[in-house]
Scaffold this motif. Structure first.
Motif, PDB file in Angstrom:
ATOM      1  N   ARG A  18       0.835  -1.205   0.000  1.00 38.10           N
ATOM      2  CA  ARG A  18       0.000   0.000   0.000  1.00 38.10           C
ATOM      3  C   ARG A  18       0.871   1.257   0.000  1.00 38.10           C
ATOM      4  O   ARG A  18       0.617   2.207  -0.746  1.00 38.10           O
ATOM      5  CB  ARG A  18      -0.924  -0.015   1.218  1.00 38.10           C
ATOM      6  CG  ARG A  18      -1.941   1.102   1.250  1.00 38.10           C
ATOM      7  CD  ARG A  18      -2.844   0.979   2.456  1.00 38.10           C
ATOM      8  NE  ARG A  18      -3.633  -0.255   2.420  1.00 38.10           N
ATOM      9  CZ  ARG A  18      -3.470  -1.274   3.264  1.00 38.10           C
ATOM     10  NH1 ARG A  18      -2.542  -1.208   4.224  1.00 38.10           N
ATOM     11  NH2 ARG A  18      -4.230  -2.340   3.164  1.00 38.10           N
ATOM     12  N   ALA A  19       1.907   1.268   0.836  1.00 35.00           N
ATOM     13  CA  ALA A  19       2.787   2.431   0.915  1.00 35.00           C
ATOM     14  C   ALA A  19       3.532   2.660  -0.395  1.00 35.00           C
ATOM     15  O   ALA A  19       3.664   3.799  -0.865  1.00 35.00           O
ATOM     16  CB  ALA A  19       3.775   2.250   2.065  1.00 35.00           C
ATOM     17  N   ASN A  20       4.024   1.579  -0.995  1.00 33.41           N
ATOM     18  CA  ASN A  20       4.741   1.716  -2.261  1.00 33.41           C
ATOM     19  C   ASN A  20       3.817   2.213  -3.369  1.00 33.41           C
ATOM     20  O   ASN A  20       4.206   3.047  -4.200  1.00 33.41           O
ATOM     21  CB  ASN A  20       5.354   0.378  -2.665  1.00 33.41           C
ATOM     22  CG  ASN A  20       6.478  -0.061  -1.737  1.00 33.41           C
ATOM     23  OD1 ASN A  20       6.926   0.703  -0.888  1.00 33.41           O
ATOM     24  ND2 ASN A  20       6.931  -1.288  -1.901  1.00 33.41           N
ATOM     25  N   ALA A  21       2.575   1.717  -3.380  1.00 35.84           N
ATOM     26  CA  ALA A  21       1.612   2.154  -4.393  1.00 35.84           C
ATOM     27  C   ALA A  21       1.269   3.628  -4.216  1.00 35.84           C
ATOM     28  O   ALA A  21       1.196   4.381  -5.200  1.00 35.84           O
ATOM     29  CB  ALA A  21       0.352   1.294  -4.319  1.00 35.84           C
ATOM     30  N   ARG A  22       1.057   4.044  -2.992  1.00 33.08           N
ATOM     31  CA  ARG A  22       0.735   5.449  -2.739  1.00 33.08           C
ATOM     32  C   ARG A  22       1.887   6.358  -3.152  1.00 33.08           C
ATOM     33  O   ARG A  22       1.675   7.441  -3.714  1.00 33.08           O
ATOM     34  CB  ARG A  22       0.398   5.648  -1.263  1.00 33.08           C
ATOM     35  CG  ARG A  22      -0.987   5.131  -0.885  1.00 33.08           C
ATOM     36  CD  ARG A  22      -1.229   5.226   0.611  1.00 33.08           C
ATOM     37  NE  ARG A  22      -2.597   4.834   0.946  1.00 33.08           N
ATOM     38  CZ  ARG A  22      -3.011   4.574   2.181  1.00 33.08           C
ATOM     39  NH1 ARG A  22      -2.170   4.686   3.214  1.00 33.08           N
ATOM     40  NH2 ARG A  22      -4.270   4.227   2.397  1.00 33.08           N
ATOM     41  N   ALA A  23       3.122   5.921  -2.877  1.00 27.49           N
ATOM     42  CA  ALA A  23       4.283   6.714  -3.272  1.00 27.49           C
ATOM     43  C   ALA A  23       4.365   6.832  -4.791  1.00 27.49           C
ATOM     44  O   ALA A  23       4.673   7.902  -5.329  1.00 27.49           O
ATOM     45  CB  ALA A  23       5.562   6.088  -2.716  1.00 27.49           C
ATOM     46  N   ALA A  24       4.064   5.744  -5.488  1.00 25.57           N
ATOM     47  CA  ALA A  24       4.108   5.755  -6.952  1.00 25.57           C
ATOM     48  C   ALA A  24       3.027   6.663  -7.521  1.00 25.57           C
ATOM     49  O   ALA A  24       3.262   7.410  -8.482  1.00 25.57           O
ATOM     50  CB  ALA A  24       3.950   4.347  -7.487  1.00 25.57           C
ATOM     51  N   VAL A  98      10.260  -0.233   0.224  1.00 22.08           N
ATOM     52  CA  VAL A  98      10.214  -1.325   1.198  1.00 22.08           C
ATOM     53  C   VAL A  98       9.865  -2.633   0.503  1.00 22.08           C
ATOM     54  O   VAL A  98       8.893  -2.692  -0.261  1.00 22.08           O
ATOM     55  CB  VAL A  98       9.167  -1.025   2.296  1.00 22.08           C
ATOM     56  CG1 VAL A  98       9.096  -2.173   3.303  1.00 22.08           C
ATOM     57  CG2 VAL A  98       9.491   0.289   2.993  1.00 22.08           C
ATOM     58  N   PRO A  99      10.628  -3.711   0.736  1.00 18.36           N
ATOM     59  CA  PRO A  99      10.275  -5.000   0.124  1.00 18.36           C
ATOM     60  C   PRO A  99       8.883  -5.452   0.547  1.00 18.36           C
ATOM     61  O   PRO A  99       8.523  -5.375   1.721  1.00 18.36           O
ATOM     62  CB  PRO A  99      11.343  -5.954   0.661  1.00 18.36           C
ATOM     63  CG  PRO A  99      12.491  -5.079   1.044  1.00 18.36           C
ATOM     64  CD  PRO A  99      11.866  -3.800   1.524  1.00 18.36           C
ATOM     65  N   VAL A 100       8.110  -5.923  -0.422  1.00 23.30           N
ATOM     66  CA  VAL A 100       6.759  -6.397  -0.134  1.00 23.30           C
ATOM     67  C   VAL A 100       6.765  -7.878   0.236  1.00 23.30           C
ATOM     68  O   VAL A 100       5.987  -8.318   1.077  1.00 23.30           O
ATOM     69  CB  VAL A 100       5.839  -6.143  -1.338  1.00 23.30           C
ATOM     70  CG1 VAL A 100       4.456  -6.756  -1.135  1.00 23.30           C
ATOM     71  CG2 VAL A 100       5.707  -4.640  -1.586  1.00 23.30           C
ATOM     72  N   MET A 101       7.645  -8.641  -0.385  1.00 21.51           N
ATOM     73  CA  MET A 101       7.717 -10.078  -0.116  1.00 21.51           C
ATOM     74  C   MET A 101       8.948 -10.425   0.710  1.00 21.51           C
ATOM     75  O   MET A 101      10.046  -9.945   0.434  1.00 21.51           O
ATOM     76  CB  MET A 101       7.778 -10.881  -1.424  1.00 21.51           C
ATOM     77  CG  MET A 101       7.905 -12.396  -1.226  1.00 21.51           C
ATOM     78  SD  MET A 101       8.312 -13.314  -2.754  1.00 21.51           S
ATOM     79  CE  MET A 101       6.855 -12.993  -3.750  1.00 21.51           C
ATOM     80  N   SER A 102       8.750 -11.255   1.723  1.00 20.89           N
ATOM     81  CA  SER A 102       9.878 -11.892   2.397  1.00 20.89           C
ATOM     82  C   SER A 102       9.719 -13.403   2.246  1.00 20.89           C
ATOM     83  O   SER A 102       8.614 -13.928   2.401  1.00 20.89           O
ATOM     84  CB  SER A 102       9.962 -11.498   3.873  1.00 20.89           C
ATOM     85  OG  SER A 102       8.791 -11.862   4.573  1.00 20.89           O
ATOM     86  N   LEU A 103      10.803 -14.074   1.914  1.00 23.71           N
ATOM     87  CA  LEU A 103      10.777 -15.512   1.674  1.00 23.71           C
ATOM     88  C   LEU A 103      11.516 -16.218   2.790  1.00 23.71           C
ATOM     89  O   LEU A 103      12.678 -15.895   3.080  1.00 23.71           O
ATOM     90  CB  LEU A 103      11.425 -15.837   0.326  1.00 23.71           C
ATOM     91  CG  LEU A 103      11.336 -17.301  -0.112  1.00 23.71           C
ATOM     92  CD1 LEU A 103       9.891 -17.655  -0.498  1.00 23.71           C
ATOM     93  CD2 LEU A 103      12.277 -17.566  -1.287  1.00 23.71           C
TER      94      LEU A 103
END
Length: 229
Positions: A18-24, A98-103
């Motif tokens: 959500r944060a990355n999308a808002r920044a974009a 910020v990374p969205v996925m952690s594996l």
């Protein structure tokens, strides 16, 4: 068939996406690329989150998915020029997001390894001193690329510990280097995206020569996927 309990786990952060999308969107972006099941992140849930964050149009590659999203009032199309980069949206290396996925994987077994002893197929790694190794979930069948053996690391507690020997189909070996953080079976290790391994995906791109989008798409598709706040 590999049982789900032996698969890596891909944790997808709603907050980060959500944060990355808002920044974009704030930077002028309007069209997000969610092809390839949102590059392994899960297209339907990802689409709803980025739409709520202000993204105007969603690019997908499946007509049934597009129809589902359109029925929900989301402008989903099969052809468009995305102006929000996948690297920024999913927090991939180089985007400064910020990374969205952690594996993650988990420890299946522990074994002492004496100086001079070797591990895995072909004995490409020999211990320089006495140590303890862990067999962990995740192999090349789950997107842990073979080239990572002897060249990448995982997060164990607050430390990075190397993947040693050749990566097998469903497992790989980690040298704990006298760490006590993984002394229990089932202990979680992190391949990339969080903790000590938050930036380790950049190592994967350098070692494999693959793009970060390729790596997360493969890993996310094969892992047990979970959403978290």
């Amino acid at each position: 068939m590999t049982a789900s309990g032996s698969l890596p786990r891909a944790v997808i952060s709603r907050v980060a996406l959500r944060a990355n999308a808002r920044a974009a969107v704030g930077a002028g972006g309007a069209v997000a690329d969610l092809r390839g099941d949102a590059f392994g992140h899960g297209v339907l849930h990802s689409a709803r989150i980025v739409h709520d964050a202000g993204v105007e149009r969603i690019l997908v590659d499946d007509s049934s998915i597009a129809a589902t999203l359109v029925a929900e009032g989301i402008d989903a199309v099969l052809s468009a020029q995305a102006d929000i980069s996948a690297e920024a949206l999913y927090g991939l290396p180089g985007a400064g997001m910020v990374p969205v996925m952690s594996l993650t994987g988990r420890v299946l077994s522990l074994k002492p390894l004496r100086a001079g002893e070797a591990v895995s197929y072909g004995y490409t790694h020999r211990a320089e001193s006495d140590t303890t190794i862990a067999l962990v979930t995740g192999g090349y069948a789950q997107g842990i690329v073979r080239a990572l053996g002897n060249h990448a690391a995982v997060g164990v507690g607050t430390k990075l510990r190397p993947i040693v020997g050749r990566v097998a189909m469903d497992v790989c070996v980690v040298d704990l280097q006298a760490s006590d953080a993984a002394e229990d079976l089932g202990t979680e290790i992190v391949y990339f995206g969080a903790g000590a391994a938050v930036a380790e995906l950049a190592t994967w791109t350098r070692v494999t020569g693959m793009r970060a989008t390729e790596l997360v798409a493969a890993a996310g598709a094969k892992a047990v996927r979970e959403w978290a706040d």
